[in-house]
Scaffold this motif. Structure first.
Motif, PDB file in Angstrom:
ATOM      1  N   GLY A 160       0.795  -1.222   0.000  1.00 35.51           N
ATOM      2  CA  GLY A 160       0.000   0.000   0.000  1.00 35.51           C
ATOM      3  C   GLY A 160       0.824   1.267   0.000  1.00 35.51           C
ATOM      4  O   GLY A 160       2.022   1.247   0.274  1.00 35.51           O
ATOM      5  N   ASN A 161       0.152   2.364  -0.288  1.00 38.68           N
ATOM      6  CA  ASN A 161       0.803   3.674  -0.329  1.00 38.68           C
ATOM      7  C   ASN A 161      -0.208   4.752   0.038  1.00 38.68           C
ATOM      8  O   ASN A 161      -0.373   5.741  -0.668  1.00 38.68           O
ATOM      9  CB  ASN A 161       1.382   3.925  -1.722  1.00 38.68           C
ATOM     10  N   TYR A 162      -0.879   4.539   1.172  1.00 42.03           N
ATOM     11  CA  TYR A 162      -1.877   5.500   1.619  1.00 42.03           C
ATOM     12  C   TYR A 162      -1.205   6.847   1.882  1.00 42.03           C
ATOM     13  O   TYR A 162      -0.111   6.894   2.451  1.00 42.03           O
ATOM     14  CB  TYR A 162      -2.559   4.997   2.884  1.00 42.03           C
ATOM     15  N   PRO A 163      -1.834   7.944   1.484  1.00 41.51           N
ATOM     16  CA  PRO A 163      -1.191   9.259   1.658  1.00 41.51           C
ATOM     17  C   PRO A 163      -1.038   9.651   3.124  1.00 41.51           C
ATOM     18  O   PRO A 163      -1.765   9.170   3.995  1.00 41.51           O
ATOM     19  CB  PRO A 163      -2.143  10.215   0.931  1.00 41.51           C
ATOM     20  N   GLY A 164      -0.074  10.528   3.384  1.00 37.61           N
ATOM     21  CA  GLY A 164       0.100  11.087   4.717  1.00 37.61           C
ATOM     22  C   GLY A 164       1.129  10.391   5.573  1.00 37.61           C
ATOM     23  O   GLY A 164       1.166  10.598   6.788  1.00 37.61           O
ATOM     24  N   ILE A 165       2.005   9.603   4.976  1.00 36.67           N
ATOM     25  CA  ILE A 165       3.021   8.881   5.734  1.00 36.67           C
ATOM     26  C   ILE A 165       3.922   9.855   6.497  1.00 36.67           C
ATOM     27  O   ILE A 165       4.240  10.942   6.019  1.00 36.67           O
ATOM     28  CB  ILE A 165       3.859   7.993   4.782  1.00 36.67           C
ATOM     29  N   ALA A 166       4.310   9.451   7.723  1.00 37.66           N
ATOM     30  CA  ALA A 166       5.238  10.273   8.505  1.00 37.66           C
ATOM     31  C   ALA A 166       6.628  10.192   7.894  1.00 37.66           C
ATOM     32  O   ALA A 166       7.130   9.108   7.612  1.00 37.66           O
ATOM     33  CB  ALA A 166       5.267   9.787   9.950  1.00 37.66           C
ATOM     34  N   ARG A 167       7.271  11.364   7.728  1.00 37.67           N
ATOM     35  CA  ARG A 167       8.581  11.411   7.071  1.00 37.67           C
ATOM     36  C   ARG A 167       9.688  11.894   7.987  1.00 37.67           C
ATOM     37  O   ARG A 167      10.873  11.733   7.680  1.00 37.67           O
ATOM     38  CB  ARG A 167       8.502  12.352   5.855  1.00 37.67           C
TER      39      ARG A 167
END
Length: 423
Positions: free
Chosen positions: A65-72
């Motif tokens: 998956g690649n749900y938006p909003g990942i912590a960077r």
């Protein structure tokens, strides 16, 4: 929005229903308040970390998956953790890995020490929570041919021994600074994809390396203790896993450490809950439990309130094993909002514990002792439809967290205002 007066009214009814069976709901609520979960930070960023985020995931680890909003960044990850913890009743801990160090200069895994986790300790103090540690034996060039501590190459083994030693210092730092024991969990992906000729030598090398890591006995166990996590198999090591379950439960017993049971690391037909009472009577300090949800294999799905989880929590409660068991979450799903994954998994675990506590356990044990299996079956079946959800709602209300699905509204707002603006 759930109305508090409706929650309280439903709770009073549930309280009376359970009292008819001799179950004290207030006692169950107080018991649940004492249980700390160790919430895994890596759900928030798909195990990228901050030391070498550009490094490909290795060691049999994969995320879908690649749900938006990942912590960077560290601040984004701790902000997300704060949001998640605010929606889970009670006071808990957060588990970190070596690769989540926050350094002021580039460091290799074996150079990372307590000073590189000051960011996490300062944050944990502000949150009023504890921290657990996990040395990262993956996602590094020195994971060579799927081997770390069991490698036939001494230079490789020595590197990972240093990583393990540093993790002990870090975990001890957590315990001293935060005033609660930090569990330092060891999992290594070592093994062979195809059938090996020599199954003994890698395990002997692993034993020697682990003994070298833990030989410094100066760390006070009120601050830190090691746990060792086995696995049936992993991607790339399907034919032989050095750190099997038998290997690590024996190692934990003979070294007086914790044995880690990950619910996703066994054969799908095995009942994980049956292993607690098979291990603990033989000694050892206790258990570390990783709650996960395997779907056909160790796929790290978000924990839900399913039968497997209920069997696990019933065993812990009925056999009075909570004081000997550290409960942690271990899953990562990038197809959904990552904060929601934490909240669903943590709340599901707490619900399962509460349901297990809401039973006339001593009365049922007495019936079983006298071979009254009719009563045992009848009562346990009726308990399945008892209103434990009303007690759970009351528990949430008393801990000032949203009741029912109201928490999802808060996550959606946070997602809109914070997470979606990161992309």
């Amino acid at each position: 929005m759930v109305k508090s007066e409706n929650v309280e009214k439903a709770y009073q009814t549930a309280k009376e229903r359970y009292a008819e069976l001799g179950v004290d709901t207030e006692k169950a609520i107080k018991q649940l308040e004492k249980v700390k979960l160790s919430v895994h930070c890596w759900q928030g960023d798909d195990l990228n970390g901050f030391v070498n985020p550009e490094q490909e995931l290795t060691g049999g680890i994969g995320v879908s998956g690649n749900y938006p909003g990942i912590a960077r960044t560290p601040d984004e990850l701790t902000d997300d953790l704060h949001e998640a913890l605010s929606l889970v009743p009670g006071s808990h801990k957060v588990a970190v890995h070596t690769l989540y160090a926050v350094t002021d200069k580039k460091k290799d895994f074996d150079e990372i020490g307590p000073e590189d986790f000051k960011y996490w300790v300062d944050w944990a103090k502000k949150e009023g929570i504890g921290l657990d540690m996990n040395p990262s034996f993956f996602s590094h060039p020195n994971l060579k041919q799927n081997f770390t501590l069991a490698s036939p190459e001494k230079d490789i083994r020595d590197f990972w021994v240093r990583v393990g030693k540093q993790s002990r210092a870090i975990s001890n730092y957590f315990g001293k600074e935060l005033g609660q024991q930090s569990v330092n969990n060891f999992w290594m992906p070592d093994g062979f994809k195809d059938n090996p000729i020599d199954k003994l030598s890698p395990r002997l090398r692993m034993i020697d390396a682990l003994d070298e890591i833990i030989k410094d006995g100066s760390y006070d166990e009120k601050n830190t203790i090691e746990a060792f996590e086995g696995k049936l198999f992993g991607t790339g090591v399907e034919s032989y896993t050095v750190g099997s379950h038998e290997f690590y439960d024996n190692y934990a017993l003979t070294r007086d450490k914790l044995w880690t049971i990950d619910a996703g690391h066994f054969h799908p037909t095995e009942d994980v809950s049956d292993k607690f009472t098979a291990f603990l009577p033989f000694g050892g300090k206790g258990l570390m439990l990783h709650v996960s949800r395997p779907v056909r294999w160790d796929s790290d799905h978000v924990v839900i309130f399913d039968e497997a989880l209920q069997r696990i929590t019933r065993s812990l409660v009925r056999d009075n094993l909570l004081d000997k068991t550290n409960i942690g979450l271990d899953f990562f799903d990038a197809t959904i909002n990552r904060i929601s994954a934490w909240v669903v998994g943590a709340r599901a675990t707490q619900k399962a514990l509460l349901q297990a506590m809401l039973a006339p356990i001593e009365d049922l044990k007495e019936a079983e002792l006298h071979f009254d299996f009719t009563k045992r079956l009848a009562v346990t079946e009726e308990l399945k439809s008892y209103p434990f959800g009303a007690v759970w709602d009351e528990f949430c209300l008393r801990n000032n967290v949203p009741v029912g699905t109201d928490w999802l509204n808060e996550v959606r707002q946070y997602e809109k205002n914070v997470q979606f603006k990161r992309n």
